[in-house]
Design a protein around this motif. Structure first.
Motif, PDB file in Angstrom:
ATOM      1  N   PHE A 169       0.830  -1.213   0.000  1.00  0.00           N
ATOM      2  CA  PHE A 169       0.000   0.000   0.000  1.00  0.00           C
ATOM      3  C   PHE A 169       0.866   1.266   0.000  1.00  0.00           C
ATOM      4  CE2 PHE A 169      -2.629   2.755   3.082  1.00  0.00           C
ATOM      5  CZ  PHE A 169      -3.363   3.350   2.076  1.00  0.00           C
ATOM      6  N   ILE A 170       1.748   1.369   0.979  1.00  0.00           N
ATOM      7  CA  ILE A 170       2.586   2.576   1.098  1.00  0.00           C
ATOM      8  C   ILE A 170       3.598   2.635  -0.053  1.00  0.00           C
ATOM      9  CG2 ILE A 170       4.350   3.721   2.508  1.00  0.00           C
ATOM     10  CD1 ILE A 170       2.942   2.547   4.995  1.00  0.00           C
ATOM     11  N   ALA A 171       4.251   1.501  -0.305  1.00  0.00           N
ATOM     12  CA  ALA A 171       5.320   1.495  -1.307  1.00  0.00           C
ATOM     13  C   ALA A 171       4.789   1.799  -2.707  1.00  0.00           C
ATOM     14  CB  ALA A 171       6.041   0.160  -1.293  1.00  0.00           C
ATOM     15  N   VAL A 213      14.142   3.827   6.168  1.00  0.00           N
ATOM     16  CA  VAL A 213      13.435   2.621   6.597  1.00  0.00           C
ATOM     17  C   VAL A 213      12.021   2.988   7.047  1.00  0.00           C
ATOM     18  CG1 VAL A 213      13.399   0.749   8.316  1.00  0.00           C
ATOM     19  CG2 VAL A 213      15.572   1.477   7.303  1.00  0.00           C
ATOM     20  N   THR A 214      11.028   2.260   6.524  1.00  0.00           N
ATOM     21  CA  THR A 214       9.649   2.457   6.964  1.00  0.00           C
ATOM     22  C   THR A 214       9.461   1.670   8.253  1.00  0.00           C
ATOM     23  OG1 THR A 214       9.103   2.323   4.625  1.00  0.00           O
ATOM     24  CG2 THR A 214       7.257   2.531   6.175  1.00  0.00           C
ATOM     25  N   SER A 215       9.631   2.360   9.366  1.00  0.00           N
ATOM     26  CA  SER A 215       9.366   1.718  10.653  1.00  0.00           C
ATOM     27  C   SER A 215       7.898   1.981  10.967  1.00  0.00           C
ATOM     28  CB  SER A 215      10.311   2.276  11.708  1.00  0.00           C
ATOM     29  OG  SER A 215      10.150   1.558  12.911  1.00  0.00           O
ATOM     30  N   ASP A 271      11.042 -12.868  12.307  1.00  0.00           N
ATOM     31  CA  ASP A 271      12.201 -13.202  11.465  1.00  0.00           C
ATOM     32  C   ASP A 271      12.242 -12.374  10.180  1.00  0.00           C
ATOM     33  OD1 ASP A 271      13.190 -14.877  13.329  1.00  0.00           O
ATOM     34  OD2 ASP A 271      12.694 -16.739  12.292  1.00  0.00           O
ATOM     35  N   PRO A 272      11.149 -12.324   9.402  1.00  0.00           N
ATOM     36  CA  PRO A 272      11.232 -11.505   8.183  1.00  0.00           C
ATOM     37  C   PRO A 272      11.501 -10.028   8.471  1.00  0.00           C
ATOM     38  CG  PRO A 272       9.112 -12.675   8.292  1.00  0.00           C
ATOM     39  CD  PRO A 272       9.885 -13.069   9.495  1.00  0.00           C
ATOM     40  N   ALA A 273      10.931  -9.517   9.559  1.00  0.00           N
ATOM     41  CA  ALA A 273      11.142  -8.090   9.865  1.00  0.00           C
ATOM     42  C   ALA A 273      12.601  -7.829  10.233  1.00  0.00           C
ATOM     43  CB  ALA A 273      10.206  -7.644  10.989  1.00  0.00           C
TER      44      ALA A 273
HETATM   45  P1  NDP Z   1       1.373  -4.106   2.776  1.00  0.00           P
HETATM   46  O1  NDP Z   1       0.873  -5.310   3.481  1.00  0.00           O
HETATM   47  O2  NDP Z   1       0.523  -3.460   1.760  1.00  0.00           O
HETATM   48  O3  NDP Z   1       2.810  -4.411   2.171  1.00  0.00           O
HETATM   49  C1  NDP Z   1       3.762  -5.166   2.834  1.00  0.00           C
HETATM   50  C2  NDP Z   1       4.875  -5.451   1.877  1.00  0.00           C
HETATM   51  O4  NDP Z   1       5.871  -6.242   2.533  1.00  0.00           O
HETATM   52  C3  NDP Z   1       4.403  -6.216   0.664  1.00  0.00           C
HETATM   53  O5  NDP Z   1       4.833  -5.516  -0.462  1.00  0.00           O
HETATM   54  C4  NDP Z   1       5.104  -7.568   0.776  1.00  0.00           C
HETATM   55  O6  NDP Z   1       5.605  -8.027  -0.435  1.00  0.00           O
HETATM   56  C5  NDP Z   1       6.295  -7.246   1.653  1.00  0.00           C
HETATM   57  N1  NDP Z   1       6.750  -8.455   2.336  1.00  0.00           N
HETATM   58  C6  NDP Z   1       6.172  -9.082   3.358  1.00  0.00           C
HETATM   59  N2  NDP Z   1       6.878 -10.169   3.683  1.00  0.00           N
HETATM   60  C7  NDP Z   1       7.918 -10.231   2.826  1.00  0.00           C
HETATM   61  C8  NDP Z   1       9.015 -11.118   2.635  1.00  0.00           C
HETATM   62  N3  NDP Z   1       9.195 -12.200   3.403  1.00  0.00           N
HETATM   63  N4  NDP Z   1       9.904 -10.850   1.648  1.00  0.00           N
HETATM   64  C9  NDP Z   1       9.752  -9.776   0.851  1.00  0.00           C
HETATM   65  N5  NDP Z   1       8.738  -8.899   0.988  1.00  0.00           N
HETATM   66  C10 NDP Z   1       7.841  -9.138   1.953  1.00  0.00           C
HETATM   67  O7  NDP Z   1       1.770  -3.113   3.907  1.00  0.00           O
HETATM   68  P2  NDP Z   1       1.857  -1.537   4.073  1.00  0.00           P
HETATM   69  O8  NDP Z   1       2.063  -0.814   2.825  1.00  0.00           O
HETATM   70  O9  NDP Z   1       0.734  -1.184   4.940  1.00  0.00           O
HETATM   71  O10 NDP Z   1       3.187  -1.463   4.949  1.00  0.00           O
HETATM   72  C11 NDP Z   1       4.456  -1.241   4.370  1.00  0.00           C
HETATM   73  C12 NDP Z   1       5.435  -0.954   5.477  1.00  0.00           C
HETATM   74  O11 NDP Z   1       4.964   0.137   6.259  1.00  0.00           O
HETATM   75  C13 NDP Z   1       5.674  -2.104   6.441  1.00  0.00           C
HETATM   76  O12 NDP Z   1       7.022  -2.057   6.831  1.00  0.00           O
HETATM   77  C14 NDP Z   1       4.765  -1.739   7.621  1.00  0.00           C
HETATM   78  O13 NDP Z   1       5.224  -2.315   8.817  1.00  0.00           O
HETATM   79  C15 NDP Z   1       4.924  -0.237   7.626  1.00  0.00           C
HETATM   80  N6  NDP Z   1       3.831   0.496   8.267  1.00  0.00           N
HETATM   81  C16 NDP Z   1       2.551   0.397   7.781  1.00  0.00           C
HETATM   82  C17 NDP Z   1       1.539   1.131   8.385  1.00  0.00           C
HETATM   83  C18 NDP Z   1       0.139   1.091   7.884  1.00  0.00           C
HETATM   84  O14 NDP Z   1      -0.749   1.574   8.594  1.00  0.00           O
HETATM   85  N7  NDP Z   1      -0.138   0.615   6.707  1.00  0.00           N
HETATM   86  C19 NDP Z   1       1.806   1.969   9.548  1.00  0.00           C
HETATM   87  C20 NDP Z   1       3.181   2.015   9.948  1.00  0.00           C
HETATM   88  C21 NDP Z   1       4.136   1.308   9.327  1.00  0.00           C
HETATM   89  P3  NDP Z   1       4.828  -8.945  -1.498  1.00  0.00           P
HETATM   90  O15 NDP Z   1       3.584  -8.179  -1.786  1.00  0.00           O
HETATM   91  O16 NDP Z   1       5.733  -9.030  -2.670  1.00  0.00           O
HETATM   92  O17 NDP Z   1       4.527 -10.229  -0.833  1.00  0.00           O
END
Ligand code: NDP
Length: 320
Positions: free
Chosen positions: A11-13, A120-122, A96-98
């Motif tokens: 979503f964010i990315a 880094v998106t924390s 682990d993944p985090a």
């Molecule tokens: P999404 O669930 O939309 O995206 C999470 C992303 O992480 C996906 O693109 C997924 O990749 C990737 N991912 C998960 N596991 C793995 C893995 N093992 N290897 C590679 N990629 C992986 O989340 P958001 O956009 O909501 O969140 C993005 C970031 O922002 C995260 O770090 C989250 O902790 C942080 N965040 C989010 C908030 C929110 O309210 N949304 C608030 C604060 C922080 P793929 O799709 O390819 O599987």
């Protein structure tokens, strides 16, 4: 300028990639499965993607997976991290993944001399959970750190994963002299670019779509467009350093619903009754000064509610 975005389908990315392409950056973006159209089609159709977006497969748990992606980049945005609120196996699914994933990405950055900054998106969850009660007189600023022991006792596994990942990132960045900035958004809402529902938007959807009552809870909200912009500011501002909270406002559920009711008077919303009989939880404050000092500005939340609802409708997640 060539930059890397990990977890680009999220979503964010997705917003970050869109904004980077609009600014003229070339983006090397990772997803777990670049052949899955649900993860990539919305990215490939972004303006500028044909010319300047390059998609790679990479997994957080695979050592060296990010090496070839980071190669040639001047900056890395590390957003990939699993988001799950009820994991069956917290260590395997979240922690682990985090943690290992963050160190994996940072290791690739160390190997790549062209990388000048890592963003880094924390999350605000790695800031605010230390056991101190969040009462209305409290201001949570960037000197706060969540306490892993408290997270573990409270079984807050996602919070723990983000807290440990941030802790590991700072330790590694200091040891290896990496120029790193961490961003700490609250619950992110706003228009969705990807075809699937992510958890923070689902939280908002559940609130407005909920049953008879609403929870006695406050939400730390911020718009995804501001979070995307903040990532770019964190790269482009030479003086950016350390941690930045990203929260537009902390709002009680009743207040969110009151505003949505005004925006959509005919919409079917939860009743006016709270799920418990206790006094409303009074929102605390999250400090905005550091982010505002960088130039981050927040879209008013009523605009975010409206755009989120519109987007949920368009994607078929909400019928009003
Ligand atoms: P999404 O669930 O939309 O995206 C999470 C992303 O992480 C996906 O693109 C997924 O990749 C990737 N991912 C998960 N596991 C793995 C893995 N093992 N290897 C590679 N990629 C992986 O989340 P958001 O956009 O909501 O969140 C993005 C970031 O922002 C995260 O770090 C989250 O902790 C942080 N965040 C989010 C908030 C929110 O309210 N949304 C608030 C604060 C922080 P793929 O799709 O390819 O599987």
């Amino acid at each position: 300028e060539v930059v890397c975005v990990t977890g680009a389908s999220g979503f964010i990315a997705s917003w970050l990639v869109k904004l980077l392409l609009e600014r003229g950056y070339t983006v090397k973006a990772t997803v777990r499965n670049p052949n899955d159209p649900k993860k990539t089609e919305h990215l490939r159709s972004l303006h500028g993607a044909k010319e300047r977006l390059h998609l790679f497969g990479a997994d957080l748990l695979e050592d060296g997976s990010f090496d070839s992606v980071v190669e040639g980049c001047t900056a890395v945005f590390h957003t990939a991290s699993p988001v799950s609120l009820s994991p069956a196996d917290p260590k395997a699914e979240l922690i682990d993944p985090a943690v290992k994933g963050t160190l994996n990405v940072l290791s690739s950055c160390v190997k790549t001399p062209t990388v000048r900054r890592v963003v880094v998106t924390s999350s605000i969850v790695s800031v605010a959970y230390n056991g101190k009660p969040l009462t209305s007189d409290v201001v949570v600023d960037e000197t706060w750190f969540s306490d892993p022991a408290f997270c573990e006792e409270s079984k807050l596994w996602y919070v723990l994963s983000k807290t440990l990942a941030e802790e590991a990132a700072w330790k590694f960045a200091k040891e290896k002299s990496i120029d790193m900035v961490t961003l700490h958004p609250g619950i992110v809402i706003g228009p969705i670019l990807q075809p699937t529902l992510n958890i923070s938007t689902e939280i908002f959807l559940n609130l407005i779509n909920g049953g008879q009552t609403f929870p006695n809870a406050s939400y730390r909200l911020v718009d995804v467009r501001d979070v995307g912009e903040a990532h770019i500011v964190a790269l482009e501002s030479l003086s950016a350093n350390g941690r930045y909270n990203l929260v537009a406002d902390v709002v009680h559920a009743s207040e969110v619903l009151r505003t949505v009711r005004k925006l959509y008077p005919t919409m079917q919303l939860p009743g006016h009754r709270c799920s418990d009989d206790k006094p409303f939880e009074q929102p605390y404050r999250i400090s905005k000064e550091r982010a505002e000092g960088l130039g981050v500005r927040y879209i008013p939340l009523d605009v975010s509610y409206k755009d989120t609802i519109q987007s949920l409708k368009e994607k078929g997640f909400l019928s009003i």
